[in-house]
Design an enzyme around this catalytic site. Structure first.
Site, PDB file in Angstrom:
ATOM      1  N   LYS A   1       0.843  -1.205   0.000  1.00 12.82           N
ATOM      2  CA  LYS A   1       0.000   0.000   0.000  1.00 12.82           C
ATOM      3  C   LYS A   1       0.878   1.255   0.000  1.00 12.82           C
ATOM      4  CE  LYS A   1      -4.319  -1.840   0.867  1.00 12.82           C
ATOM      5  NZ  LYS A   1      -4.360  -2.917   1.870  1.00 12.82           N
TER       6      LYS A   1
ATOM      7  N   LYS B   1      -6.537 -10.551 -13.287  1.00 18.43           N
ATOM      8  CA  LYS B   1      -7.295 -11.159 -12.186  1.00 18.43           C
ATOM      9  C   LYS B   1      -8.581 -10.364 -11.977  1.00 18.43           C
ATOM     10  CE  LYS B   1      -6.927 -11.450  -7.130  1.00 18.43           C
ATOM     11  NZ  LYS B   1      -7.609 -10.406  -6.444  1.00 18.43           N
TER      12      LYS B   1
ATOM     13  N   LYS C   1     -12.193  -5.924  -7.923  1.00 22.50           N
ATOM     14  CA  LYS C   1     -12.963  -4.671  -7.956  1.00 22.50           C
ATOM     15  C   LYS C   1     -12.060  -3.492  -8.283  1.00 22.50           C
ATOM     16  CE  LYS C   1     -12.694  -4.148  -2.961  1.00 22.50           C
ATOM     17  NZ  LYS C   1     -12.317  -5.515  -2.598  1.00 22.50           N
TER      18      LYS C   1
HETATM   19  P1  ADP Z   1     -10.818  -7.757  -4.883  1.00 23.37           P
HETATM   20  O1  ADP Z   1      -9.581  -8.267  -5.589  1.00 23.37           O
HETATM   21  O2  ADP Z   1     -11.982  -7.618  -5.798  1.00 23.37           O
HETATM   22  O3  ADP Z   1     -10.525  -6.521  -4.061  1.00 23.37           O
HETATM   23  P2  ADP Z   1     -10.829  -9.060  -2.347  1.00 23.37           P
HETATM   24  O4  ADP Z   1      -9.362  -8.914  -2.198  1.00 23.37           O
HETATM   25  O5  ADP Z   1     -11.746  -8.268  -1.479  1.00 23.37           O
HETATM   26  O6  ADP Z   1     -11.234  -8.865  -3.879  1.00 23.37           O
HETATM   27  O7  ADP Z   1     -11.212 -10.598  -2.282  1.00 23.37           O
HETATM   28  C1  ADP Z   1     -11.598 -11.312  -1.159  1.00 23.37           C
HETATM   29  C2  ADP Z   1     -11.187 -12.747  -1.402  1.00 23.37           C
HETATM   30  O8  ADP Z   1     -11.805 -13.225  -2.614  1.00 23.37           O
HETATM   31  C3  ADP Z   1      -9.674 -12.871  -1.625  1.00 23.37           C
HETATM   32  O9  ADP Z   1      -8.982 -13.193  -0.457  1.00 23.37           O
HETATM   33  C4  ADP Z   1      -9.562 -14.017  -2.611  1.00 23.37           C
HETATM   34  O10 ADP Z   1      -9.458 -15.251  -1.916  1.00 23.37           O
HETATM   35  C5  ADP Z   1     -10.891 -14.027  -3.341  1.00 23.37           C
HETATM   36  N1  ADP Z   1     -10.731 -13.505  -4.691  1.00 23.37           N
HETATM   37  C6  ADP Z   1     -10.892 -12.226  -5.100  1.00 23.37           C
HETATM   38  N2  ADP Z   1     -10.711 -12.119  -6.433  1.00 23.37           N
HETATM   39  C7  ADP Z   1     -10.422 -13.353  -6.883  1.00 23.37           C
HETATM   40  C8  ADP Z   1     -10.148 -13.905  -8.164  1.00 23.37           C
HETATM   41  N3  ADP Z   1     -10.144 -13.161  -9.249  1.00 23.37           N
HETATM   42  N4  ADP Z   1      -9.894 -15.217  -8.254  1.00 23.37           N
HETATM   43  C9  ADP Z   1      -9.908 -16.006  -7.159  1.00 23.37           C
HETATM   44  N5  ADP Z   1     -10.165 -15.551  -5.914  1.00 23.37           N
HETATM   45  C10 ADP Z   1     -10.429 -14.247  -5.767  1.00 23.37           C
END
Ligand code: ADP
Ligand code: TRP
Length: 321
Positions: free
Chosen positions: A111, A190, A193
């Site tokens: 970060k 990947k 959001k």
């Molecule tokens: P984002 O990447 O949208 O911010 P988060 O980090 O809040 O998502 O995701 C919460 C959990 O969801 C992560 O710890 C991960 O295990 C899972 N996750 C998020 N995006 C993916 C993805 N594209 N493929 C697989 N698992 C994911």
């Protein structure tokens, strides 16, 4: 019975990556012990800045889990902030947490490297996470790879506390989801959001259709066979309907079938697979009070687990007699 604990940050609208990467594995694992799953709203405050967003995302995660099959009679589902005692434990842990341990945390360093505004909350994030885990006497903590170091910090801190004050905490075992494939977003990165490339889990027809029809493809002409293996379309189909995957590859290889047709097919599969969850989700949207009641009851059960552990820690430090 083993306590299986995990926290999910309400920091955005749920998408297919969250479902396949985190929610589905958590729901599967819940069958193997006493699952204690919470919505990490305190943690989300390190990134969510608007009150109405935090409320909305918190509801979405809770209703989302319930809609996808979490059984509130078995799994304890609660909101982190409904058990504020976690902060007392976080303080007790912070006095044994070396600064260096937090300074080395990748998520914090990342970060900082991205130029994010840092805060004490962001820096102390792993201490609060350790408190979440230790407060409920957790045995197993399922998390994504990105949280591995936070788990190591939690174990380190527990050990340091035990060394200084006596054996209070059980050392939790991480369950790292190595095998979960990364779900690609519509642009091939990947799904996340933060990249704006998501397919929402509970979107309406239009909200799901738009990103699916916008999936990035190459420019193979319609009368040429298309190689779908390893592409975004192929990987999404593999996640959404594994039994249909080989058929889908064969369809792609058939000259005359265009990317538009293949996207429509994927769209139908997504809609079919998630229709029952969507229906339940709409129910909770219409009856938010049901979700609130489940969360409050979950908090009562969570508190019953937490209070004896906190008391033990208070006694060990000399705060309690
Ligand atoms: P984002 O990447 O949208 O911010 P988060 O980090 O809040 O998502 O995701 C919460 C959990 O969801 C992560 O710890 C991960 O295990 C899972 N996750 C998020 N995006 C993916 C993805 N594209 N493929 C697989 N698992 C994911
Ligand atoms: N930091 C975790 C994440 O972003 C969420 C979390 C908070 C958590 N407290 C936890 C996960 C305790 C497991 C255990 O994914």
């Amino acid at each position: 019975m083993k306590i299986i604990l995990t926290g999910i940050q309400p920091s955005g609208t749920l998408h297919l990556g969250n479902y396949f990467g985190a929610m589905q594995p958590a729901l599967d694992l819940a069958r193997h012990g006493q699952a204690v799953y919470f919505i990490a709203d305190y943690h989300a405050l390190t990134s969510v800045t608007k009150a109405e967003d935090l409320r909305r995302y918190t509801f979405e995660v809770a209703a989302g889990f319930l809609a996808c099959g979490l059984d509130p009679a078995k799994t304890i589902l609660f909101r982190q902030s409904d058990v504020p005692q976690v902060h007392e434990l976080a303080w007790l842990l912070s006095v044994v947490t070396p600064m260096g341990l937090l300074e080395r945390a990748h998520s914090y360093k990342d970060k900082v490297a991205q130029g994010a505004e840092t805060s004490h909350g962001l820096f102390a994030y792993p201490v609060l996470m350790a408190a979440d885990i230790l407060l409920y006497n957790s045995d197993l903590v399922p998390v994504g790879k990105d949280q591995k170091q936070h788990l190591e910090i939690a174990r380190d801190v527990a050990q340091k506390f035990n060394d200084r004050f006596g054996p209070v905490f059980k050392l939790p075992e991480p369950v790292i989801r190595e095998a979960t494939a990364i779900v690609p977003g519509v642009d091939g990165r990947k799904m996340s959001k933060s990249y704006g490339n998501t397919i929402p889990l509970f979107g309406d027809e239009k909200e799901i259709k738009k990103p699916v029809m916008g999936i990035k493809t190459d420019s193979t002409p319609i009368d040429q066979p298309k190689q779908l293996e390893g592409t975004v379309l192929g990987q999404l189909m593999q996640a959404v309907h594994p039994e249909e995957y080989n058929n889908f590859l064969a369809q792609g290889a058939t000259p005359g079938v265009g990317y538009g047709d293949l996207k429509k097919k994927l769209l139908t599969e997504i809609q079919t697979r998630f229709a029952p969850f969507q229906e339940k989700y709409r129910h909770y949207q219409a009856h938010p009070y049901e979700v609130e009641t489940i969360l409050r009851e979950g908090a009562i059960r969570a508190r019953a687990l937490a209070l004896p552990v906190l008391e033990k820690a208070r006694q060990a430090t000399g705060l309690s007699k």
